[in-house]
Design a protein around this motif. Structure first.
Motif, mmCIF file in Angstrom:
data_model
loop_
_atom_site.group_PDB
_atom_site.id
_atom_site.type_symbol
_atom_site.label_atom_id
_atom_site.label_comp_id
_atom_site.label_asym_id
_atom_site.label_seq_id
_atom_site.Cartn_x
_atom_site.Cartn_y
_atom_site.Cartn_z
ATOM 1 N N ARG A 13 -36.035 16.150 37.926
ATOM 2 C CA ARG A 13 -34.855 15.663 37.206
ATOM 3 C C ARG A 13 -35.222 14.735 36.042
ATOM 4 N N VAL A 14 -36.221 13.913 36.224
ATOM 5 C CA VAL A 14 -36.673 13.048 35.131
ATOM 6 C C VAL A 14 -37.252 13.901 34.001
ATOM 7 N N SER A 15 -38.059 14.873 34.365
ATOM 8 C CA SER A 15 -38.672 15.737 33.355
ATOM 9 C C SER A 15 -37.638 16.557 32.605
ATOM 10 N N ILE A 16 -36.652 17.090 33.303
ATOM 11 C CA ILE A 16 -35.633 17.905 32.652
ATOM 12 C C ILE A 16 -34.723 17.032 31.795
ATOM 13 N N ALA A 17 -34.521 15.784 32.189
ATOM 14 C CA ALA A 17 -33.726 14.868 31.364
ATOM 15 C C ALA A 17 -34.413 14.628 30.019
ATOM 16 N N ILE A 18 -35.717 14.503 30.035
ATOM 17 C CA ILE A 18 -36.477 14.337 28.795
ATOM 18 C C ILE A 18 -36.344 15.582 27.927
ATOM 19 N N ALA A 19 -36.424 16.752 28.544
ATOM 20 C CA ALA A 19 -36.277 17.998 27.793
ATOM 21 C C ALA A 19 -34.873 18.113 27.190
ATOM 22 N N GLU A 32 -37.291 27.318 24.003
ATOM 23 C CA GLU A 32 -38.352 26.439 24.497
ATOM 24 C C GLU A 32 -37.868 25.636 25.709
ATOM 25 N N TYR A 33 -36.610 25.186 25.654
ATOM 26 C CA TYR A 33 -36.038 24.452 26.779
ATOM 27 C C TYR A 33 -36.045 25.313 28.041
ATOM 28 N N SER A 34 -35.640 26.560 27.885
ATOM 29 C CA SER A 34 -35.609 27.482 29.012
ATOM 30 C C SER A 34 -37.004 27.675 29.603
ATOM 31 N N LYS A 35 -37.987 27.799 28.739
ATOM 32 C CA LYS A 35 -39.368 27.964 29.202
ATOM 33 C C LYS A 35 -39.841 26.699 29.933
ATOM 34 N N ILE A 36 -39.508 25.540 29.384
ATOM 35 C CA ILE A 36 -39.873 24.268 30.018
ATOM 36 C C ILE A 36 -39.224 24.170 31.395
ATOM 37 N N ASP A 37 -37.946 24.520 31.477
ATOM 38 C CA ASP A 37 -37.238 24.466 32.751
ATOM 39 C C ASP A 37 -37.924 25.360 33.781
ATOM 40 N N SER A 38 -38.273 26.561 33.394
ATOM 41 C CA SER A 38 -38.961 27.484 34.310
ATOM 42 C C SER A 38 -40.291 26.908 34.777
ATOM 43 N N ARG A 43 -43.522 24.086 38.906
ATOM 44 C CA ARG A 43 -44.405 22.956 39.202
ATOM 45 C C ARG A 43 -43.880 22.076 40.330
ATOM 46 N N TYR A 44 -42.588 21.712 40.252
ATOM 47 C CA TYR A 44 -42.049 20.730 41.198
ATOM 48 C C TYR A 44 -41.330 21.338 42.402
ATOM 49 N N ARG A 45 -40.919 22.605 42.314
ATOM 50 C CA ARG A 45 -40.176 23.259 43.383
ATOM 51 C C ARG A 45 -39.066 22.362 43.919
ATOM 52 N N PRO A 46 -38.122 21.972 43.034
ATOM 53 C CA PRO A 46 -37.055 21.068 43.468
ATOM 54 C C PRO A 46 -36.124 21.730 44.486
ATOM 55 N N VAL A 47 -35.556 20.914 45.348
ATOM 56 C CA VAL A 47 -34.632 21.408 46.367
ATOM 57 C C VAL A 47 -33.333 21.869 45.716
#
Length: 51
Positions: A13-19, A32-38, A43-47
């Motif tokens: 969530r912190v990383s995606i907020a920066i993006a 690019e945002y979509s690629k970063i999100d993927s 990487r983090y496998r968020p719940v």
């Protein structure tokens, strides 16, 4: 939710907020945002974050 799952969710969530800030300031494109999100989901496998 375990402590490890919580940490992964928080880091995602912190990383995606920066993006999101970057896309709002037009520093990156929507593609690019979509690629970063993927990459972050992988990487983090968020719940919840990857839903």
């Amino acid at each position: 939710m375990t402590q490890q799952q919580f940490q992964r969710e928080k880091n995602y969530r912190v990383s995606i907020a920066i993006a999101k800030v970057m896309i709002s300031r037009k520093l990156i494109t929507a593609q690019e945002y979509s690629k970063i999100d993927s990459m972050l989901v992988t990487r983090y496998r968020p719940v919840f974050g990857g839903l």
